[in-house]
Design a protein around this motif. Structure first.
Motif, PDB file in Angstrom:
ATOM      1  N   PRO A  86       0.802  -1.238   0.000  1.00 14.48           N
ATOM      2  CA  PRO A  86       0.000   0.000   0.000  1.00 14.48           C
ATOM      3  C   PRO A  86       0.828   1.279   0.000  1.00 14.48           C
ATOM      4  O   PRO A  86       0.447   2.259  -0.652  1.00 14.48           O
ATOM      5  CB  PRO A  86      -0.841  -0.116   1.279  1.00 14.48           C
ATOM      6  N   ILE A  87       1.942   1.284   0.692  1.00 13.86           N
ATOM      7  CA  ILE A  87       2.787   2.489   0.727  1.00 13.86           C
ATOM      8  C   ILE A  87       3.436   2.713  -0.630  1.00 13.86           C
ATOM      9  O   ILE A  87       3.439   3.829  -1.172  1.00 13.86           O
ATOM     10  CB  ILE A  87       3.860   2.381   1.827  1.00 13.86           C
ATOM     11  N   LYS A  88       3.985   1.653  -1.215  1.00 13.35           N
ATOM     12  CA  LYS A  88       4.591   1.775  -2.547  1.00 13.35           C
ATOM     13  C   LYS A  88       3.546   2.200  -3.572  1.00 13.35           C
ATOM     14  O   LYS A  88       3.814   3.042  -4.435  1.00 13.35           O
ATOM     15  CB  LYS A  88       5.228   0.450  -2.960  1.00 13.35           C
ATOM     16  N   ALA A  89       2.365   1.617  -3.486  1.00  9.42           N
ATOM     17  CA  ALA A  89       1.305   1.958  -4.433  1.00  9.42           C
ATOM     18  C   ALA A  89       0.968   3.447  -4.350  1.00  9.42           C
ATOM     19  O   ALA A  89       0.869   4.137  -5.373  1.00  9.42           O
ATOM     20  CB  ALA A  89       0.067   1.117  -4.156  1.00  9.42           C
ATOM     21  N   LEU A  90       0.794   3.949  -3.137  1.00 10.84           N
ATOM     22  CA  LEU A  90       0.447   5.352  -2.946  1.00 10.84           C
ATOM     23  C   LEU A  90       1.550   6.270  -3.463  1.00 10.84           C
ATOM     24  O   LEU A  90       1.297   7.195  -4.251  1.00 10.84           O
ATOM     25  CB  LEU A  90       0.192   5.619  -1.468  1.00 10.84           C
ATOM     26  N   ASP A  91       2.775   5.993  -3.064  1.00 12.86           N
ATOM     27  CA  ASP A  91       3.896   6.861  -3.448  1.00 12.86           C
ATOM     28  C   ASP A  91       4.133   6.851  -4.955  1.00 12.86           C
ATOM     29  O   ASP A  91       4.310   7.894  -5.590  1.00 12.86           O
ATOM     30  CB  ASP A  91       5.181   6.432  -2.728  1.00 12.86           C
ATOM     31  N   VAL A  92       4.144   5.646  -5.535  1.00 10.84           N
ATOM     32  CA  VAL A  92       4.466   5.519  -6.959  1.00 10.84           C
ATOM     33  C   VAL A  92       3.373   6.145  -7.825  1.00 10.84           C
ATOM     34  O   VAL A  92       3.661   6.901  -8.754  1.00 10.84           O
ATOM     35  CB  VAL A  92       4.686   4.038  -7.328  1.00 10.84           C
ATOM     36  N   VAL A  93       2.120   5.855  -7.531  1.00 15.55           N
ATOM     37  CA  VAL A  93       1.036   6.372  -8.374  1.00 15.55           C
ATOM     38  C   VAL A  93       0.962   7.896  -8.290  1.00 15.55           C
ATOM     39  O   VAL A  93       0.822   8.580  -9.312  1.00 15.55           O
ATOM     40  CB  VAL A  93      -0.308   5.727  -8.000  1.00 15.55           C
ATOM     41  N   LEU A  94       1.059   8.457  -7.096  1.00 10.77           N
ATOM     42  CA  LEU A  94       1.013   9.914  -6.962  1.00 10.77           C
ATOM     43  C   LEU A  94       2.151  10.577  -7.727  1.00 10.77           C
ATOM     44  O   LEU A  94       1.952  11.573  -8.423  1.00 10.77           O
ATOM     45  CB  LEU A  94       1.071  10.307  -5.488  1.00 10.77           C
ATOM     46  N   ASN A  95       3.342  10.017  -7.615  1.00  9.75           N
ATOM     47  CA  ASN A  95       4.476  10.600  -8.336  1.00  9.75           C
ATOM     48  C   ASN A  95       4.310  10.442  -9.835  1.00  9.75           C
ATOM     49  O   ASN A  95       4.541  11.383 -10.610  1.00  9.75           O
ATOM     50  CB  ASN A  95       5.782   9.946  -7.877  1.00  9.75           C
ATOM     51  N   ALA A  96       3.873   9.253 -10.253  1.00 11.82           N
ATOM     52  CA  ALA A  96       3.744   8.969 -11.689  1.00 11.82           C
ATOM     53  C   ALA A  96       2.707   9.867 -12.345  1.00 11.82           C
ATOM     54  O   ALA A  96       2.844  10.235 -13.520  1.00 11.82           O
ATOM     55  CB  ALA A  96       3.381   7.502 -11.905  1.00 11.82           C
ATOM     56  N   LYS A  97       1.676  10.253 -11.611  1.00  7.09           N
ATOM     57  CA  LYS A  97       0.628  11.095 -12.191  1.00  7.09           C
ATOM     58  C   LYS A  97       0.908  12.584 -12.018  1.00  7.09           C
ATOM     59  O   LYS A  97       0.715  13.371 -12.952  1.00  7.09           O
ATOM     60  CB  LYS A  97      -0.727  10.767 -11.548  1.00  7.09           C
ATOM     61  N   THR A  98       1.376  13.002 -10.833  1.00  3.93           N
ATOM     62  CA  THR A  98       1.347  14.430 -10.504  1.00  3.93           C
ATOM     63  C   THR A  98       2.688  15.146 -10.568  1.00  3.93           C
ATOM     64  O   THR A  98       2.703  16.379 -10.572  1.00  3.93           O
ATOM     65  CB  THR A  98       0.758  14.646  -9.095  1.00  3.93           C
ATOM     66  N   ARG A  99       3.815  14.419 -10.598  1.00  3.43           N
ATOM     67  CA  ARG A  99       5.106  15.131 -10.582  1.00  3.43           C
ATOM     68  C   ARG A  99       5.180  16.121 -11.730  1.00  3.43           C
ATOM     69  O   ARG A  99       5.434  17.304 -11.544  1.00  3.43           O
ATOM     70  CB  ARG A  99       6.268  14.137 -10.649  1.00  3.43           C
ATOM     71  N   ARG A 100       5.006  15.634 -12.959  1.00  3.74           N
ATOM     72  CA  ARG A 100       4.881  16.494 -14.133  1.00  3.74           C
ATOM     73  C   ARG A 100       3.877  15.823 -15.058  1.00  3.74           C
ATOM     74  O   ARG A 100       4.161  14.770 -15.635  1.00  3.74           O
ATOM     75  CB  ARG A 100       6.231  16.697 -14.843  1.00  3.74           C
ATOM     76  N   THR A 101       2.716  16.421 -15.180  1.00  2.74           N
ATOM     77  CA  THR A 101       1.640  15.771 -15.928  1.00  2.74           C
ATOM     78  C   THR A 101       1.829  15.861 -17.435  1.00  2.74           C
ATOM     79  O   THR A 101       1.224  15.090 -18.176  1.00  2.74           O
ATOM     80  CB  THR A 101       0.286  16.407 -15.574  1.00  2.74           C
ATOM     81  N   GLY A 102       2.666  16.787 -17.907  1.00  2.00           N
ATOM     82  CA  GLY A 102       2.771  17.032 -19.343  1.00  2.00           C
ATOM     83  C   GLY A 102       3.856  16.253 -20.051  1.00  2.00           C
ATOM     84  O   GLY A 102       4.140  16.529 -21.215  1.00  2.00           O
ATOM     85  N   ILE A 103       4.476  15.284 -19.379  1.00  9.30           N
ATOM     86  CA  ILE A 103       5.527  14.508 -20.037  1.00  9.30           C
ATOM     87  C   ILE A 103       4.986  13.139 -20.433  1.00  9.30           C
ATOM     88  O   ILE A 103       3.995  12.652 -19.879  1.00  9.30           O
ATOM     89  CB  ILE A 103       6.782  14.363 -19.154  1.00  9.30           C
ATOM     90  N   CYS A 104       5.656  12.505 -21.390  1.00  8.12           N
ATOM     91  CA  CYS A 104       5.105  11.266 -21.948  1.00  8.12           C
ATOM     92  C   CYS A 104       5.175  10.092 -20.982  1.00  8.12           C
ATOM     93  O   CYS A 104       4.521   9.074 -21.203  1.00  8.12           O
ATOM     94  CB  CYS A 104       5.804  10.916 -23.267  1.00  8.12           C
ATOM     95  N   GLY A 105       5.935  10.204 -19.890  1.00  6.04           N
ATOM     96  CA  GLY A 105       5.995   9.134 -18.901  1.00  6.04           C
ATOM     97  C   GLY A 105       4.980   9.275 -17.787  1.00  6.04           C
ATOM     98  O   GLY A 105       4.961   8.463 -16.857  1.00  6.04           O
ATOM     99  N   ALA A 106       4.119  10.291 -17.867  1.00 12.10           N
ATOM    100  CA  ALA A 106       3.098  10.477 -16.834  1.00 12.10           C
ATOM    101  C   ALA A 106       2.029   9.394 -16.943  1.00 12.10           C
ATOM    102  O   ALA A 106       1.587   9.043 -18.030  1.00 12.10           O
ATOM    103  CB  ALA A 106       2.457  11.857 -16.971  1.00 12.10           C
ATOM    104  N   ALA A 107       1.597   8.857 -15.796  1.00 12.81           N
ATOM    105  CA  ALA A 107       0.568   7.818 -15.787  1.00 12.81           C
ATOM    106  C   ALA A 107      -0.758   8.386 -16.280  1.00 12.81           C
ATOM    107  O   ALA A 107      -1.163   9.486 -15.906  1.00 12.81           O
ATOM    108  CB  ALA A 107       0.407   7.249 -14.388  1.00 12.81           C
ATOM    109  N   GLU A 108      -1.462   7.604 -17.121  1.00 10.83           N
ATOM    110  CA  GLU A 108      -2.744   8.049 -17.671  1.00 10.83           C
ATOM    111  C   GLU A 108      -3.889   7.100 -17.331  1.00 10.83           C
ATOM    112  O   GLU A 108      -5.047   7.464 -17.486  1.00 10.83           O
ATOM    113  CB  GLU A 108      -2.636   8.183 -19.200  1.00 10.83           C
ATOM    114  N   CYS A 109      -3.573   5.889 -16.886  1.00  4.99           N
ATOM    115  CA  CYS A 109      -4.624   4.920 -16.563  1.00  4.99           C
ATOM    116  C   CYS A 109      -4.178   4.043 -15.403  1.00  4.99           C
ATOM    117  O   CYS A 109      -3.049   3.535 -15.406  1.00  4.99           O
ATOM    118  CB  CYS A 109      -4.967   4.061 -17.776  1.00  4.99           C
ATOM    119  N   LEU A 110      -5.071   3.879 -14.427  1.00  8.90           N
ATOM    120  CA  LEU A 110      -4.794   3.049 -13.261  1.00  8.90           C
ATOM    121  C   LEU A 110      -5.712   1.835 -13.298  1.00  8.90           C
ATOM    122  O   LEU A 110      -6.940   1.971 -13.356  1.00  8.90           O
ATOM    123  CB  LEU A 110      -5.031   3.862 -11.985  1.00  8.90           C
TER     124      LEU A 110
END
Length: 421
Positions: free
Chosen positions: A244-268
């Motif tokens: 749960p901790i890894k899931a929370l940290d990774v998903v938040l970073n993957a989506k919100t760190r920089r939303t405009g780059i091609c590595g940003a998460a788009e589907c969970l």
């Protein structure tokens, strides 16, 4: 901005100059290329005030055009980001020179010794949008790999790219390398792109770096070979055994760190067994961070989410939005990604080695990740110093395209008077 009346003549001159420069770069000493990049890095930092002033002009232009906050973020330069450009130039300078590296060597019964060695592609055309740092990244990687490059930056980043390009030219001068090794198209006129795509006599490969519209145009109209990806439809699958901790940290970073780059998460994608625990916690954290969650029927019961439409699956938001869906198991996640993904980057969050192995084995994305933010889908983070783009095709280049992938190879064959019977 330079107003160029005769675009075909302009591009022909750039192409001829690049081809001539590439002939010299093919055997340029590694020390000279490294010196050019280090001097360029020094110049970028020394001129950071000028670059930021140029970028402010571009930001004003972008706001006037109505660019989204995410796109403006891609465009913006400040001292930390300029420091990143400097660090990238130095990192590329410090890497081993790929040109001439022996990939394989063997001896035949005939007495022939055969070596396969890296050689530059020749002339690379790079077409990009918004991000002015691509000027430095692409220029550096092409130079390191012995290629001349013609850079055609986006209209939004015209002044920033010009200021950075001037620093690269200072590096070339200091190292006594041809200034035409790194050229920037001096006009915003889109006709220059059309010309570049058809310059088969002087350009060896095109690398588009931008949104679906740009890359689709290049792939449809180019007569020159293309390294490309259409979109970054990045998925993260939360497995039944996700921490749960890894899931929370990774998903938040993957989506919100920089939303405009091609590595940003788009589907969970969330395993059905953890919807009410880990899944709900992650979704609420995303919404608390300002992300709009486009949820399937089962997840739409979570207050604050919005109902997903069919268009949300396979959509690249490049903004504070994410699609979310419940899946039965890892195979269901794989099936969804195969249907809606873009073979860019996909991730699994799990402590189950068998599920991870299955995810890695059965998906064919250029980058597959386990328990790590998809924002690491970047050549700099892969140790390449920088990247010219992420290629999702399977011919020649794939994943982050660094200096090594900007080379081909040739065979060097030696004998001692050998003749064939």
């Amino acid at each position: 901005m330079t107003d160029i009346a005769d675009i075909p003549a302009l591009m022909a001159r750039l192409g001829a100059a690049a081809k001539a420069a590439s002939a010299e770069l093919g055997f340029a000493p590694a020390e000279a290329k490294a010196k050019a990049l280090n001097v360029a890095a020094d110049t970028v930092w020394a001129r950071r005030g000028e670059i930021i002033a140029a970028n402010e002009m571009d930001m004003a232009f972008g706001r006037e055009k109505g660019l989204s906050p995410a796109m403006l973020d891609r465009l913006m330069l400040d001292e930390p980001r300029i420091q990143g450009i400097v660090d990238g130039l130095r990192a590329v300078a410090g890497q081993d020179d790929p040109v001439g590296a022996v990939l394989e060597e063997w001896t035949r019964p005939t007495g022939l010794t055969i070596k396969r060695v890296r050689t530059p592609l020749g002339v690379v055309g790079v077409i990009y949008e918004s991000r002015p740092n691509v000027t430095a990244d692409a220029g550096a990687l092409c130079l390191k790999s012995g290629n001349a490059v013609i850079l055609r930056g986006g209209s939004e980043s015209f002044h920033s790219s010009s200021a950075i390009h001037a620093c690269l030219v200072e590096g070339l001068k200091a190292a006594n390398l041809p200034e035409a090794a790194i050229q920037l198209v001096p006009t915003r006129d889109r006709a220059a792109v059309q010309e570049l795509l058809t310059m088969v006599d002087t350009v060896d490969v095109i690398v588009p770096r931008g949104g679906k519209g740009l890359v689709g145009l290049v792939q449809r109209e180019a007569r020159v070979p293309v390294f490309a990806h259409l979109e970054g439809i990045v998925h993260i699958y939360l497995d039944a055994k996700a921490d749960p901790i890894k899931a929370l940290d990774v998903v938040l970073n993957a989506k919100t760190r920089r939303t405009g780059i091609c590595g940003a998460a788009e589907c969970l994608l969330i395993h059905k067994d953890i919807v009410d625990t880990v899944g709900q916690g992650v979704l609420r954290a995303l919404m608390d961070a300002g992300v709009t969650v486009h949820a399937d029927a089962e997840l739409a019961k979570i207050e604050g989410s919005v109902n997903a439409t069919p268009e949300d699956w396979g959509h690249e938001y490049l903004d504070m939005d994410i699609a979310a869906k419940v899946v039965d198991d890892v195979d269901d996640a794989i099936s969804h990604i195969r249907k809606y993904g873009s073979n860019h980057t996909d991730c699994i969050i799990s402590e189950d080695d068998a599920a991870v192995a299955r995810f890695f084995e059965r998906l064919d994305s250029a980058i597959l990740m386990h328990n790590a933010s998809t924002q690491f889908a970047d050549g700099g983070e892969f140790g390449m110093g920088a990247e010219i783009g992420i290629a999702t095709g399977k011919m020649h280049a794939r994943g982050p395209v660094g200096a090594a992938q900007l080379t081909s190879f040739k065979y060097l064959v030696s004998g001692n008077g050998a003749i064939r019977s």
